[in-house]
Design a protein around this motif. Structure first.
Motif, short mmCIF file in Angstrom:
data_model
loop_
_atom_site.label_atom_id
_atom_site.label_comp_id
_atom_site.label_asym_id
_atom_site.label_seq_id
_atom_site.Cartn_x
_atom_site.Cartn_y
_atom_site.Cartn_z
N LEU A 227 -46.95 50.25 10.57
CA LEU A 227 -45.60 50.72 10.26
C LEU A 227 -45.32 50.55 8.76
CD1 LEU A 227 -43.82 48.94 13.25
CD2 LEU A 227 -44.34 51.38 13.07
N PRO A 228 -44.28 51.26 8.25
CA PRO A 228 -43.95 51.07 6.83
C PRO A 228 -43.54 49.62 6.55
CG PRO A 228 -42.80 52.98 7.76
CD PRO A 228 -43.44 52.26 8.90
N VAL A 229 -43.90 49.14 5.34
CA VAL A 229 -43.53 47.78 4.95
C VAL A 229 -42.74 47.82 3.64
CG1 VAL A 229 -45.52 46.69 6.07
CG2 VAL A 229 -45.69 47.38 3.68
N ASP A 230 -41.96 46.76 3.44
CA ASP A 230 -41.23 46.57 2.18
C ASP A 230 -41.93 45.45 1.40
OD1 ASP A 230 -39.28 48.45 2.89
OD2 ASP A 230 -38.10 46.94 3.96
N TYR A 231 -42.20 45.72 0.13
CA TYR A 231 -42.86 44.73 -0.72
C TYR A 231 -41.84 44.03 -1.61
CZ TYR A 231 -47.25 47.06 0.49
OH TYR A 231 -48.32 47.59 1.17
N SER A 232 -42.02 42.72 -1.79
CA SER A 232 -41.15 41.98 -2.70
C SER A 232 -41.93 40.80 -3.30
CB SER A 232 -39.91 41.47 -1.96
OG SER A 232 -40.31 40.63 -0.88
N ILE A 233 -41.48 40.37 -4.47
CA ILE A 233 -42.05 39.17 -5.09
C ILE A 233 -41.15 38.01 -4.64
CG2 ILE A 233 -42.48 37.95 -7.26
CD1 ILE A 233 -43.07 40.72 -8.50
N THR A 234 -41.75 37.01 -3.97
CA THR A 234 -40.92 35.95 -3.39
C THR A 234 -40.87 34.69 -4.23
OG1 THR A 234 -42.80 35.21 -2.07
CG2 THR A 234 -41.25 36.74 -1.02
N SER A 235 -41.96 34.35 -4.93
CA SER A 235 -41.94 33.10 -5.72
C SER A 235 -43.04 33.14 -6.78
CB SER A 235 -42.16 31.89 -4.81
OG SER A 235 -43.46 31.95 -4.24
N GLY A 236 -42.91 32.24 -7.76
CA GLY A 236 -43.95 32.08 -8.76
C GLY A 236 -43.70 32.84 -10.05
N ASP A 237 -42.81 33.81 -10.04
CA ASP A 237 -42.51 34.58 -11.25
C ASP A 237 -41.11 34.23 -11.74
OD1 ASP A 237 -42.70 36.45 -13.32
OD2 ASP A 237 -41.95 38.09 -12.06
N GLU A 238 -40.92 32.92 -11.98
CA GLU A 238 -39.58 32.43 -12.34
C GLU A 238 -39.03 33.08 -13.62
OE1 GLU A 238 -41.96 30.41 -11.08
OE2 GLU A 238 -40.90 30.04 -9.19
N LYS A 239 -39.93 33.45 -14.54
CA LYS A 239 -39.46 34.03 -15.81
C LYS A 239 -39.28 35.55 -15.74
CE LYS A 239 -40.61 30.22 -18.67
NZ LYS A 239 -41.26 29.68 -19.83
N GLY A 240 -39.53 36.12 -14.56
CA GLY A 240 -39.23 37.54 -14.35
C GLY A 240 -40.09 38.51 -15.12
N LEU B 84 -44.65 40.09 -22.90
CA LEU B 84 -45.32 38.90 -22.39
C LEU B 84 -45.41 37.83 -23.46
CD1 LEU B 84 -48.24 40.80 -20.62
CD2 LEU B 84 -46.00 40.21 -19.69
N LYS B 85 -45.32 36.57 -23.03
CA LYS B 85 -45.50 35.44 -23.95
C LYS B 85 -46.75 34.69 -23.49
CE LYS B 85 -40.92 34.46 -25.68
NZ LYS B 85 -39.66 34.30 -24.98
N LEU B 86 -47.72 34.58 -24.39
CA LEU B 86 -49.02 33.99 -24.06
C LEU B 86 -48.89 32.61 -23.42
CD1 LEU B 86 -52.09 34.47 -24.38
CD2 LEU B 86 -51.95 33.20 -26.51
N GLU B 87 -47.97 31.78 -23.95
CA GLU B 87 -47.87 30.39 -23.49
C GLU B 87 -47.38 30.27 -22.04
OE1 GLU B 87 -44.17 31.32 -25.97
OE2 GLU B 87 -46.33 31.66 -26.15
N ASP B 88 -46.81 31.35 -21.47
CA ASP B 88 -46.31 31.30 -20.09
C ASP B 88 -47.39 31.62 -19.05
OD1 ASP B 88 -43.80 30.62 -21.00
OD2 ASP B 88 -43.06 32.70 -20.99
N PHE B 89 -48.57 32.00 -19.49
CA PHE B 89 -49.61 32.46 -18.56
C PHE B 89 -50.75 31.46 -18.47
CE2 PHE B 89 -47.09 36.11 -19.26
CZ PHE B 89 -47.19 36.83 -18.08
N PRO B 90 -51.55 31.47 -17.36
CA PRO B 90 -51.50 32.42 -16.25
C PRO B 90 -50.28 32.20 -15.35
CG PRO B 90 -53.16 30.74 -15.83
CD PRO B 90 -52.65 30.51 -17.22
#
Length: 193
Positions: free
Chosen positions: A25-38, A55-61
């Protein structure tokens, strides 16, 4: 999901990865956690993840979770982790302290160390990782250790029978992304009687 690393200068709306859930069936995708800085947005129906800002290098990975939810029943869902890495731009070429060196080598010296060349690169990580090589054709009489930058003669010289001066162009090359950069140094080797 571990998509190809993004360049730090990727503009907003850069494609990152397509997340796909296998479901009848069709699904809805969403980002639920881990991307606090958006940094990321996901298209709710096709699962395509794109960057939402610079992007800011110091925020990754960044590791974030994507949820696929049954579009008619929110109690039915599954999640997957997406790990996004960012690579710094290769901004600087390697630089030798001097672009011209002069060294003396007595004739009849056995194969010997002449000089250690050391370049600097202001980049970090693999963008600043250097290897050394010889550019010009006199490489038969000389060799360089690609890791240490030590220049060697490979055989003795005869002052009377051979040229008494050699110009060896040495380069240092970084392991940069997206392209490697080089710096150069000319070593003038004078054979002494």
């Amino acid at each position: 999901y571990h998509p190809a690393p993004l360049a730090v200068q990727s503009p907003p709306d850069t494609f990152v990865v397509e997340v796909r859930a296998l479901y009848k069936l069709p699904v809805d995708y969403s980002i639920t956690s881990g991307d606090e800085k958006g940094y990321f947005i996901i298209h709710p129906s096709n699962g395509v993840v794109r960057t939402s800002k610079n992007l800011k290098l110091e925020d990754f990975p960044v590791n974030f979770k994507v949820r696929a939810t049954d579009s008619s029943n929110a109690a039915i869902f599954n999640e997957v982790e997406v790990k996004v890495e960012v690579l710094d731009e290769n901004n600087f070429p390697p630089v030798f302290p001097s672009s011209l060196l002069e060294e003396r080598l007595p004739e009849h010296s056995p194969a010997t160390q002449i000089v250690q060349l050391k370049a600097q690169d202001s980049d970090t990580g693999r963008n600043g990782f250097l290897t050394y090589g010889i550019l010009n054709g006199q490489g038969l009489k000389f060799s360089i250790n690609e890791t240490t930058g030590i220049l060697y003669s490979t055989a003795p010289f005869d002052y009377e029978e051979e040229p008494t001066e050699y110009q060896v162009v040495v380069y240092a090359e970084d392991d940069g992304i997206p392209e490697k950069k080089r710096g150069y140094c000319t070593v003038v080797i004078k054979i002494t009687d």
